[in-house]
Design a protein around this motif. Structure first.
Motif, mmCIF file in Angstrom:
data_model
loop_
_atom_site.group_PDB
_atom_site.id
_atom_site.type_symbol
_atom_site.label_atom_id
_atom_site.label_comp_id
_atom_site.label_asym_id
_atom_site.label_seq_id
_atom_site.Cartn_x
_atom_site.Cartn_y
_atom_site.Cartn_z
ATOM 1 N N ARG A 7 0.804 -1.223 0.000
ATOM 2 C CA ARG A 7 0.000 0.000 0.000
ATOM 3 C C ARG A 7 0.836 1.271 0.000
ATOM 4 N N ASP A 8 1.934 1.288 0.765
ATOM 5 C CA ASP A 8 2.632 2.558 0.979
ATOM 6 C C ASP A 8 4.000 2.651 0.316
ATOM 7 N N VAL A 9 4.660 1.533 0.109
ATOM 8 C CA VAL A 9 5.986 1.591 -0.513
ATOM 9 C C VAL A 9 5.814 1.872 -2.012
ATOM 10 N N ASN A 10 6.601 2.785 -2.535
ATOM 11 C CA ASN A 10 6.502 3.110 -3.965
ATOM 12 C C ASN A 10 6.730 1.863 -4.821
ATOM 13 N N TYR A 11 5.771 1.555 -5.641
ATOM 14 C CA TYR A 11 5.809 0.366 -6.507
ATOM 15 C C TYR A 11 6.022 -0.929 -5.719
ATOM 16 N N GLY A 12 5.735 -0.875 -4.427
ATOM 17 C CA GLY A 12 5.865 -2.090 -3.607
ATOM 18 C C GLY A 12 4.961 -3.198 -4.110
ATOM 19 N N TRP A 13 3.737 -2.825 -4.514
ATOM 20 C CA TRP A 13 2.788 -3.824 -5.036
ATOM 21 C C TRP A 13 3.382 -4.535 -6.246
ATOM 22 N N LEU A 14 4.084 -3.784 -7.098
ATOM 23 C CA LEU A 14 4.664 -4.378 -8.313
ATOM 24 C C LEU A 14 5.803 -5.329 -7.946
ATOM 25 N N ILE A 15 6.671 -4.861 -7.052
ATOM 26 C CA ILE A 15 7.806 -5.691 -6.652
ATOM 27 C C ILE A 15 7.323 -6.981 -5.992
ATOM 28 N N ARG A 16 6.325 -6.855 -5.116
ATOM 29 C CA ARG A 16 5.883 -8.064 -4.429
ATOM 30 C C ARG A 16 5.141 -9.013 -5.372
ATOM 31 N N TYR A 17 4.279 -8.482 -6.236
ATOM 32 C CA TYR A 17 3.592 -9.359 -7.176
ATOM 33 C C TYR A 17 4.584 -10.002 -8.151
ATOM 34 N N MET A 18 5.624 -9.254 -8.524
ATOM 35 C CA MET A 18 6.637 -9.845 -9.413
ATOM 36 C C MET A 18 7.368 -10.973 -8.708
ATOM 37 N N HIS A 19 7.644 -10.764 -7.413
ATOM 38 C CA HIS A 19 8.390 -11.780 -6.663
ATOM 39 C C HIS A 19 7.520 -13.016 -6.408
ATOM 40 N N ALA A 20 6.283 -12.781 -5.970
ATOM 41 C CA ALA A 20 5.399 -13.915 -5.646
ATOM 42 C C ALA A 20 5.090 -14.740 -6.899
ATOM 43 N N ASN A 21 4.753 -14.060 -7.996
ATOM 44 C CA ASN A 21 4.474 -14.796 -9.229
ATOM 45 C C ASN A 21 5.751 -15.287 -9.890
ATOM 46 N N GLY A 22 6.845 -14.568 -9.634
ATOM 47 C CA GLY A 22 8.140 -15.004 -10.156
ATOM 48 C C GLY A 22 8.479 -16.401 -9.667
ATOM 49 N N ALA A 23 8.111 -16.697 -8.419
ATOM 50 C CA ALA A 23 8.375 -18.031 -7.876
ATOM 51 C C ALA A 23 7.633 -19.084 -8.698
ATOM 52 N N SER A 24 6.353 -18.825 -8.983
ATOM 53 C CA SER A 24 5.572 -19.780 -9.779
ATOM 54 C C SER A 24 6.180 -19.954 -11.163
#
Lengths: 411, 255
Positions: free
Chosen positions: A88-105
Motif C-alpha cells: 500500500r505505501d511503498v513506492n511500486y511495492g505492489w509491483l515488486i511483491r507481485y513480481m516476486h510472488a508470481n516469479g516463484a511460480s
C-alpha cells in the motif's frame, strides 16, 4: 606482428582493456561461457531456451527479493503488516511483491519445462550425468527456498503449510521429533522459525547462484546436447553469441509477455486466498494445500497410508532423478528416435499433472484412488519402464550428422 | 516456428493448468460485472463513495478496516478538507502534556478505528463470533468480490429439515461454516440514504460496499492496470524487434 605499429593504432581504451584482460580475463571468461567462443549445436529448438530463462528468472527473483527485504520485518507480530505496508505505501511495492510472488511460480514453470526437456532428449546420459546431478541439486534448493519464502508473509497458509511440511520430519524414527524441534527453534512454528526461514530464504538464492555456475561449467565440458541426441562435430556447431544470445533474448520477450500478463491482471491467481488472513495458531484451515508446484509430491505423500513410507516416497520421487542416467538403459538419447519410450514419456507428463490435481483435493474418494494409481505409475516409469523399454525397444535409425536435417528444418 | 508455438503452448498449458487447480469451488458463485474487472478495469469513484457510506453506516459497527487510513480516501475523489473533516469525526486515545489520558480528534494519517477494544470484547458482543477485519476480505476469500456480493445478499430461509443454531442465520453461500453465519442479514432496501440520490436497493447497496471493499483490499489496482498496459506495449515491441533481429542474424547461416 610488428607490435610498435599496431599498438600505436590501438586506442587508449583498447590498450587499457587488453592490459586488464592480461591480468584478469573477465570478458574472455564471459565470451567463453555464453559468447562467441562457446560452440553450440546449430539445431537447438526453443525448448533449449528454458535454461537461460531459468537463470534470468533467478536474477529477477534476487533483485526483487532484495528490495522486498529492505521493507519486510521478520517478526510474527509485524510480518503480515509489513507486507501490507509494501503493498500500500511503498513506492511500486505492489509491483515488486507481485513480481516476486508470481516469479516463484514462473521459476518453477520454467524449471519444470527445462527438466522435462532434459528427460525427453536424454540430456542426462553420458557424459552429462554430473551436469544433471547439479541440476537436481539446484531444484532441491529451489524447493527449500520457495517453501521458506512462502512462510514469510505469515498468512494462514504460510503458517499451516510450514507446520505440515516441517512435521514430515517427525516421521523419521527416534530422531524425528528432535529434528522438528531443531527446525522450529522451539516447540511449534513460531517467531524463531520465521526468523531462521527469513535468514535462509535470503541465503539460499546465492547458493543457487553458485550452483548455476557449476551447472554451466559442467555443461561446457561435454557441450550442449541437441534434439537429435547425437554427437555433433565442429562443422555443425555455431557460436553461442550472436545466434543463441539473440534467440534467448527473444525467448525472454515471450516469457515476459506471459509473466507480466499474470503479474498485472491476475497477480493472485496462483496464490491461496487464505494467505491474506494473518497466521493464527488456534484456527486450523479445513484444507491445507501447498503451493501448486509441490502438489504432485504432496499427492504422492498422501497416497501412501503410512506416514514414514509416504515421506520416503515423496523424497524418493525426486531423489530417483539422480539415478535416471543408469535406469535408462537405452543407448539412444533423444526420445524422437524412441517410438515406444516416447509414448510412456508423455504419459508420465500427463500423470504428473493429474498428480498435481490430486494434491489439490482432499485425500478421499476419487482423488485418493487416482492419486494412488498415478503414484504407482510415477515409480513404475522410473524403475520398470525406463530400464525395460531401453532393452526391448528398437530405436529408429539415427542420422549420421545434424547437417542435413538441420538444414531441412531451416528451409 | 513450430517449436516456438510448442514451447509457448507448453508454458501456457502449465500456467493454465496450475490456475485451474484452484478453480474448484464447493458452492457455485455466479460471476458479477465489476467496473474494475478486465484489462482496462477502473474503480467507479461515485460507487466507492457510496460504498464508504455503507461501510461507515452499516459494517463499521462490528468490522474494523485497519489497513485503510483516512488519507487513502483521496483515491475515492475526496479533497484534503473533506478528508480532514471525515477524520475529525473519530476520536483516538492520546496523552496530554500533563501525561494524563485524553482523547484527540482523528487526523488524515489515522487508520479506521477498531469498533472493539479487544478480541474478547468483540466476541462477547457478537454471539461468540469474531467479526473479521475487512481490509483484505475481498482477496482473502475464494471467489473474491463475487463471493462477497453473494454472501451479503445470500440470506434466505433454511431448507426444510435444517435446524439453524441459536443466533445464527442461514446463508446459502457460507459453505465454509456449514451455511450458518453469525452475521445477521444487514442489507435491506433503503437501509442507507445515499448522499448522491442513488436509489438504495439491496442489490445497489451490496454492489457498492463490495466495490469499496475491493478497493480497500487492492487500492493499487488502477495503477497496476495502467502500468501493465504500458509494460505490455513495450514488451510487444521489444519481442517483435528481438524476433526480427533473431531471424536476420540466423539468416547468415543460410549463406
Amino acid at each position: 606482428m610488428s607490435t610498435d605499429n599496431s599498438s600505436t593504432e590501438k586506442s587508449v581504451w583498447r590498450r587499457a582493456f587488453e592490459w586488464h584482460e592480461a591480468r584478469l580475463p573477465l570478458v574472455s571468461f564471459i565470451d567463453n561461457a555464453v559468447g562467441t567462443k562457446y560452440p553450440a549445436p546449430r539445431n537447438l529448438n526453443y525448448f533449449w531456451n528454458f535454461g537461460f530463462l531459468a537463470g534470468f528468472v533467478l536474477v529477477l527473483m534476487i533483485m526483487t527479493g532484495v528490495v522486498l527485504a529492505m521493507n519486510y520485518i521478520p517478526h510474527k507480530d509485524m510480518a503480515f503488516d509489513s507486507v501490507e505496508r509494501i503493498m500500500r505505501d511503498v513506492n511500486y511495492g505492489w509491483l515488486i511483491r507481485y513480481m516476486h510472488a508470481n516469479g516463484a511460480s514462473f521459476f518453477f514453470i520454467v524449471v519444470y519445462i527445462h527438466i522435462f526437456r532434459g528427460l525427453y532428449y536424454g540430456s542426462y546420459k553420458a557424459p552429462r550425468e554430473v551436469l544433471w546431478w547439479i541440476g537436481i541439486i539446484i531444484y532441491l534448493v529451489m524447493m527449500a527456498t520457495a517453501f521458506m519464502g512462502y512462510v514469510l508473509p505469515w498468512g494462514q497458509m504460510s503458517f499451516w503449510g510450514a507446520t505440515v511440511i516441517t512435521n514430515l520430519f517427525s516421521a523419521i524414527p527416534l530422531i524425528g521429533e528432535p529434528i522438528v524441534t531443531f527446525l522450529w527453534g522451539g516447540f511449534s512454528v513460531d517467531n524463531p522459525t520465521l526468523n531462521r526461514f527469513f535468514a535462509l530464504h535470503y541465503l539460499l538464492p546465492f547458493v543457487i547462484f553458485a550452483l548455476v555456475f557449476l551447472h554451466v561449467w559442467a555443461l561446457h565440458i561435454p557441450g550442449s546436447n541437441n534434439p537429435l541426441g547425437i554427437e555433433v562435430g565442429p562443422a555443425d556447431k555455431i557460436p553461442f553469441h550472436p545466434y543463441y544470445t539473440i534467440k534467448d533474448v527473444f525467448g525472454i520477450g515471450v516469457f515476459l509477455l506471459v509473466y507480466f500478463a499474470v503479474v498485472f491482471w491476475g497477480p493472485n491467481m496462483l496464490g491461496d486466498p487464505l494467505n491474506y488472513v494473518v497466521a493464527n495458531p488456534l484456527v486450523t484451515p479445513p484444507h491445507i494445500v501447498p503451493e501448486w508446484y509441490y502438489l504432485p509430491f504432496y499427492a504422492i505423500l498422501r497416497a501412501i497410508p503410512d506416514k514414514l513410507l509416504g515421506v520416503i516416497a515423496m523424497f524418493g520421487s525426486i531423489l530417483v532423478l539422480f539415478v535416471v542416467p543408469w535406469l535408462d538403459t537405452s543407448r539412444v538419447r533423444s526420445a524422437n528416435f524412441r517410438p515406444v519410450y516416447r509414448v510412456f514419456f508423455w504419459l508420465f507428463i500427463i500423470n504428473g499433472m493429474v498428480l498435481g490435481w490430486c494434491g489439490s483435493q482432499l485425500p478421499e474418494g476419487l482423488p485418493l484412488i487416482v492419486g494412488r494409481i498415478c503414484t504407482l505409475y510415477y515409480f513404475l516409469f522410473f524403475f520398470v519402464l525406463m530400464p525395460v523399454i531401453g532393452w526391448m525397444e528398437t530405436p529408429k535409425p539415427l542420422p549420421a550428422s545434424i547437417g542435413s536435417p538441420a538444414l531441412k528444418a531451416a528451409e | 516456428m513450430k517449436k516456438i508455438i510448442l514451447a509457448a503452448a507448453a508454458t501456457l498449458a502449465l500456467a493454465s493448468f496450475t490456475a485451474s487447480v484452484f478453480a474448484a469451488e464447493e458452492v457455485h458463485i455466479p460471476k458479477e460485472q465489476w467496473s474494475f474487472n478486465g484489462t482496462f478495469g477502473k474503480f467507479d469513484r461515485l460507487q466507492l463513495q457510496r460504498g464508504l457510506q455503507v461501510y461507515k453506516e452499516i459494517c463499521a459497527s462490528c468490522h474494523s478496516l485497519k489497513y485503510v487510513a483516512f488519507r487513502n480516501l483521496a483515491a475515492l475523489g475526496y479533497n484534503e478538507a473533506q478528508i480532514k473533516a471525515f477524520a475529525a469525526e473519530y476520536e483516538y486515545p492520546d496523552i496530554d502534556d500533563e501525561g494524563s489520558d485524553t482523547k484527540r480528534k482523528g487526523l488524515p494519517s489515522d487508520y479506521f478505528p477498531n469498533p472493539y477494544p479487544n478480541e474478547k470484547f468483540a466476541r462477547a458482543s457478537s454471539n461468540g463470533a469474531l467479526p473479521p477485519d475487512l481490509s483484505l476480505i475481498s482477496k482473502a476469500r475464494e471467489g473474491g468480490p463475487d463471493y462477497l456480493f453473494h454472501l451479503i445478499t445470500g440470506y434466505e430461509d433454511p431448507p426444510a429439515g435444517m435446524t439453524v443454531m441459536d443466533g445464527m442465520s442461514y446463508n446459502k453461500y457460507f459453505s465454509s461454516g456449514n451455511f450458518q453465519i453469525a452475521m445477521v442479514k444487514q442489507i435491506e432496501d433503503d437501509k442507507v440514504t445515499y448522499a448522491d440520490g442513488t436509489k438504495a436497493t439491496t442489490d445497489q447497496i451490496a454492489r457498492d460496499v463490495t466495490a469499496f471493499l475491493h478497493w480497500a483490499a487492492e487500492p493499487m489496482l488502477e495503477a497496476r492496470h495502467s502500468t501493465g498496459l504500458r509494460v505490455m506495449l513495450y514488451m510487444i515491441v521489444f519481442t517483435l524487434l528481438a524476433y526480427f533481429l533473431k531471424r536476420r542474424i540466423w539468416a547468415r547461416l543460410d549463406k
